[in-house]
Design an enzyme around this catalytic site. Structure first.
Site, PDB file in Angstrom:
ATOM      1  CB  THR A 215       9.527 -15.223   0.145  1.00  0.00           C
ATOM      2  OG1 THR A 215       9.129 -13.920  -0.245  1.00  0.00           O
ATOM      3  CG2 THR A 215      10.725 -15.635  -0.690  1.00  0.00           C
ATOM      4  NE  ARG A 216       2.354 -13.410  -3.231  1.00  0.00           N
ATOM      5  CZ  ARG A 216       1.804 -12.388  -2.568  1.00  0.00           C
ATOM      6  NH1 ARG A 216       1.625 -12.458  -1.258  1.00  0.00           N
ATOM      7  NH2 ARG A 216       1.411 -11.315  -3.202  1.00  0.00           N
ATOM      8  CG  HIS A 220      12.456  -5.495  -0.297  1.00  0.00           C
ATOM      9  ND1 HIS A 220      13.094  -5.094  -1.451  1.00  0.00           N
ATOM     10  CD2 HIS A 220      11.179  -5.796  -0.662  1.00  0.00           C
ATOM     11  CE1 HIS A 220      12.251  -5.135  -2.465  1.00  0.00           C
ATOM     12  NE2 HIS A 220      11.087  -5.562  -2.025  1.00  0.00           N
ATOM     13  CG  HIS A 223      11.728  -9.997   3.079  1.00  0.00           C
ATOM     14  ND1 HIS A 223      11.681  -9.006   2.134  1.00  0.00           N
ATOM     15  CD2 HIS A 223      10.453 -10.331   3.354  1.00  0.00           C
ATOM     16  CE1 HIS A 223      10.426  -8.748   1.849  1.00  0.00           C
ATOM     17  NE2 HIS A 223       9.656  -9.531   2.566  1.00  0.00           N
ATOM     18  NE  ARG A 309       0.638  -7.230   9.909  1.00  0.00           N
ATOM     19  CZ  ARG A 309      -0.219  -6.942   8.944  1.00  0.00           C
ATOM     20  NH1 ARG A 309       0.031  -7.335   7.702  1.00  0.00           N
ATOM     21  NH2 ARG A 309      -1.322  -6.266   9.208  1.00  0.00           N
TER      22      ARG A 309
END
Ligand code: PPS
Length: 589
Positions: A215-216, A220, A223, A309
């Site tokens: 992730t970058r 939340h 996730h 996605r």
């Protein structure tokens, strides 16, 4: 001419052994490019004699992952044959899958000083020697072709294409790397792990199946749900593995993000979840990037990886359309997962279903149910404007961290940049504005007036185009620092060149608002006023390159405000600026 290391010392074995495939087990150590501790001390002395290249931030990230095995099986920066293969077919010259060109781009001037067969030292921006590159190849790439093939379009709206054309040097050097020392990180040291450190950790805990989450963004609730589901589905332990090298320009900085990750870590079961930071410089290359991420995670000992996605999506192209389809990355990863050596755990977008008060993949939501979602853009808007961020969307601790670094606009720094002819009234209005802002209080205010700057910062400069540009870039730099740290910078130079003003705007907008004020007093009126007697001297040719008389002025096309000062008093003009600041949300109404 630099000495060639091959003439003076044996090449360290580690860097040149051919490793045809990753270790059979995800728990066995992965080959690194570092020499032993003793050899490193010796090599460092030799390297100090070599021609050296100061690595860019991105190159430091790439080099670290080359050296620690994160980019296994690469043994250095790509040579031309490997580069061609990677760009055209996602494969090294020997057929091994590798989707992303890892190249050492340099300036023409530096390239002219070195030749294949020569060794050069690679230094970090502070001058510390990290490695030796034994140059085998030097060539000028076709960057448009690289952009088309690797990123799908030669469109500078793509951050990596923009980087390729505007930041990367024009010549590439390739060859094996001999690692001397890892780049030093002073932040979150305990959370940074090399591939072998992670492999050892997994070994120690008896973890055999590990699903990685790349992730970058801050984590939340969506996730969290996605990672829980992925771990359940893969019956695996979870590695939260955020990229903290370089991400998409404009992203939330990694310091804030890591504090956010730490804040939600106790939501996860400690016995099956760990957080580790990956110093990867992302390219936002969508499908190819997903495959690359898979290989990197395999090297870090993972057996599975989540691909959601729009994985590593770069946003919209210059026609306003997405560069890649939302599930292109899943498709490409899925077709290559055997070779990658990591199984994909694919997910559709997770959305909140109001009636069920829970998150579900979008394609599993029953008809008629209410879907709630907050996009990244909407989240940034809410943070900027100090609006509510609902509990169903994120965790209070995360929102609190985000608010600390993204205060609402009325609390952020900004720059007011006056431009106009000498004698147009810039300094007088700027002074009045400063006093008004100080009266309101709340933020420190600094005035960078043209004359004052020339006295204190730019005393050696004259009025040629080159010197004026240096002067304005200096003002821009100081203003960007003030803006970054939450202050108000008021600048009042002539700043006659539109391109330079645009550059300064870009630098400042990375940290806060840039409000351009064109003080549009005509040259005739300025000459009539001639408060300093300079126009007379300019007409007589006693002052050269005088703006508006013997030097150009690019009239701003789209300033935030254009002030017509003729017949207007200073107070009125300063008040117009205050009203604009209020309208932009920069000062609380
Ligand atoms: S620039 O172009 O933005 O770097 O100019 P700036 O730093 O604002 O400096 C402008 C002040 O310098 C005085 N001055 C001149 N101005 C323009 N052209 C020439 N050749 C020149 N020589 C001296 C002039 O007083 C400007 O002050 P202001 O405050 O603008 O009247």
């Amino acid at each position: 001419m630099a000495a060639s290391r091959s003439a003076t010392a044996p090449k360290p074995v580690e860097a040149f052994v051919k490793y045809p495939s990753p270790p059979a087990s995800n728990l066995a150590p992965i080959p690194e490019l570092y020499v032993s501790y003793d050899s490193a001390a010796k090599l460092k002395l030799e390297a100090a004699e070599l021609v050296s290249w100061d690595l860019t931030q991105r190159q430091v990230c790439d080099l670290e992952l080359l050296m620690n095995g994160g980019f296994f099986p690469l043994k250095g920066f790509l040579g031309e044959a490997d580069y061609d293969g990677v760009v055209n077919d996602m494969r090294l010259a020997d057929g091994t899958l590798w989707p992303m060109p890892i190249t050492l781009d340099v300036s023409e001037a530096f390239a002219a000083k070195v030749e294949p067969g020569q060794d050069i030292a690679l230094r970090d921006p502070e001058g510390v020697i990290l490695a030796i590159l034994s140059i085998t190849d030097k060539w000028t790439p076709n960057k448009s072709h690289e952009a088309e093939k690797v990123f799908g379009a030669d469109d500078i709206a793509h951050p990596a294409v923009n980087y390729l054309h505007h930041k990367a040097g024009p010549v590439y050097l390739g060859g094996p790397v001999t690692g001397i020392q890892a780049p030093v990180h002073y932040d979150f040291r305990a959370r940074r792990n090399t591939p072998n450190e992670l492999r050892a950790y997994f070994r120690k805990l008896g973890w055999r199946r590990i699903v990685a989450f790349q992730t970058r963004n801050p984590l939340h609730r969506a996730h969290q749900e996605l990672t829980f589901r992925a771990a359940r589905e893969a019956q695996a332990n979870l590695l939260i593995h955020p990229s903290v090298g370089m991400t998409k320009p404009g992203d939330i900085d990694h310091f804030t993000r890591v504090r956010c990750y730490e804040a939600v870590l106790d939501q996860y079961p400690t016995s099956t979840t760990t957080l580790s930071l990956l110093g990867l410089a992302m390219r936002m290359g969508g499908p190819r990037e997903a495959v690359w991420h898979g290989l990197i995670r395999r090297n870090h000992g993972c057996t599975h990886m989540i691909v959601g996605r729009d994985h590593a999506g770069p946003g919209k192209n210059s026609q306003g359309k997405d560069f890649y389809g939302p599930y292109d990355a899943q498709q490409l990863f899925g077709s290559l997962q055997g070779e990658i050596g990591v199984e994909m755990v694919d997910f559709k977008q997770m959305v909140y279903v109001q009636e069920k008060a829970q998150y579900e993949p979008r394609d599993e939501v029953e008809e008629g149910q209410t879907i709630l979602d907050i996009s990244g853009t909407e989240l940034r808007r809410r943070l900027r404007e100090g609006l509510e961020i609902p509990d169903w969307f994120s965790f209070p601790a995360v929102v609190q961290e985000l608010r600390r670094t993204s205060p609402p606009r009325s609390k952020q720094g900004f720059t007011v940049f006056f431009t106009g002819f000498s004698g147009s009234g810039k300094s007088t209005i700027a002074n009045a504005l400063m006093v008004k802002l100080m009266e309101m209080g709340g933020r420190p205010v600094t005035l960078l007036d043209g004359d004052l700057v020339r006295k204190h910062l730019s005393s050696e400069l004259g009025f040629s185009k080159e010197h004026r540009d240096i002067n304005i870039r200096r003002i821009g730099y100081v203003a960007s620092e003030i803006t970054k740290n939450g202050g108000v910078a008021i600048c009042a130079p002539i700043a006659p060149y539109a391109a330079t003003r645009r550059g300064v705007r870009e630098d400042i907008e990375a940290f806060g608002a840039f409000v351009e004020v064109h003080v549009a007093t005509t040259i005739e009126e300025c000459e009539k006023r001639d408060r300093k007697g300079l126009y007379k001297l300019a007409r007589e040719g006693k002052i050269k390159e005088f703006t508006g008389i013997s030097d150009p002025y690019d009239v701003p096309e789209n300033p935030e405000i254009r002030l017509d000062t003729e017949g207007m008093d200073v107070d009125y003009c300063a008040q117009q600026v205050i009203l604009k600041l209020e309208q932009m949300g920069l000062i609380a109404a």
